[in-house]
Design a protein around this motif. Structure first.
Motif, PDB file in Angstrom:
ATOM      1  N   GLY A  49     156.432  55.315  43.949  1.00  0.00           N
ATOM      2  CA  GLY A  49     156.664  54.264  42.968  1.00  0.00           C
ATOM      3  C   GLY A  49     156.113  52.934  43.447  1.00  0.00           C
ATOM      4  N   VAL A  50     155.915  52.013  42.499  1.00  0.00           N
ATOM      5  CA  VAL A  50     155.387  50.682  42.796  1.00  0.00           C
ATOM      6  C   VAL A  50     156.165  49.666  41.964  1.00  0.00           C
ATOM      7  CG1 VAL A  50     153.363  49.184  42.728  1.00  0.00           C
ATOM      8  CG2 VAL A  50     153.078  51.611  43.190  1.00  0.00           C
ATOM      9  N   LEU A  51     156.549  48.555  42.601  1.00  0.00           N
ATOM     10  CA  LEU A  51     157.225  47.472  41.911  1.00  0.00           C
ATOM     11  C   LEU A  51     156.527  46.168  42.276  1.00  0.00           C
ATOM     12  CD1 LEU A  51     159.696  46.357  40.284  1.00  0.00           C
ATOM     13  CD2 LEU A  51     160.805  46.085  42.496  1.00  0.00           C
ATOM     14  N   PHE A  52     156.084  45.420  41.266  1.00  0.00           N
ATOM     15  CA  PHE A  52     155.450  44.117  41.484  1.00  0.00           C
ATOM     16  C   PHE A  52     156.443  43.028  41.120  1.00  0.00           C
ATOM     17  CE2 PHE A  52     151.741  46.795  41.121  1.00  0.00           C
ATOM     18  CZ  PHE A  52     150.893  46.262  42.067  1.00  0.00           C
ATOM     19  N   ASN A  53     156.595  42.042  41.997  1.00  0.00           N
ATOM     20  CA  ASN A  53     157.433  40.876  41.748  1.00  0.00           C
ATOM     21  C   ASN A  53     156.510  39.781  41.212  1.00  0.00           C
ATOM     22  OD1 ASN A  53     159.322  38.881  41.720  1.00  0.00           O
ATOM     23  ND2 ASN A  53     159.750  38.927  43.904  1.00  0.00           N
ATOM     24  N   ILE A  54     156.661  39.467  39.909  1.00  0.00           N
ATOM     25  CA  ILE A  54     155.757  38.525  39.229  1.00  0.00           C
ATOM     26  C   ILE A  54     156.554  37.359  38.665  1.00  0.00           C
ATOM     27  CG2 ILE A  54     154.172  38.268  37.282  1.00  0.00           C
ATOM     28  CD1 ILE A  54     153.536  41.250  37.606  1.00  0.00           C
ATOM     29  N   ALA A  55     156.080  36.145  38.927  1.00  0.00           N
ATOM     30  CA  ALA A  55     156.696  34.940  38.376  1.00  0.00           C
ATOM     31  C   ALA A  55     155.834  34.470  37.206  1.00  0.00           C
ATOM     32  CB  ALA A  55     156.782  33.852  39.435  1.00  0.00           C
TER      33      ALA A  55
END
Length: 87
Positions: free
Chosen positions: A75-81
């Motif tokens: 799995g992949v999780l991107f933290n985006i503001a």
């Protein structure tokens, strides 16, 4: 999903690999590449930190192996503001 400018802060990859993986970000015609800090044949989470000045409205991530390393990506999780201003 929005036209607002975004900053990609970091990514978390649940992975097992024989070597580091590369995370490429295509941001409005520019190409940035970052490597995972570690690798392990056992499935675990790896963090990838991105440059602070990385901003754009449309960001495309690409995940590659380096030097032909075998890998498994769970799995992949991107933290985006999301910024408040549009282009």
């Amino acid at each position: 999903g929005s036209a607002n400018r975004k900053t990609v802060l970091e990514a978390f990859l649940a992975m097992a690999a024989d070597g580091p993986l590369a995370v490429r970000l295509l941001v409005e015609g520019e190409d940035y590449e970052y490597e995972t800090n570690d690798d392990s044949p056992i499935l675990q989470q790896q963090r990838v930190k991105f440059g602070k000045g990385l901003r754009g409205s449309y960001i495309t991530p690409i995940i590659n192996n380096i030097d032909g390393a075998d890998f498994e990506l769970e799995g992949v999780l991107f933290n985006i503001a999301d910024a408040q201003r549009k282009l």
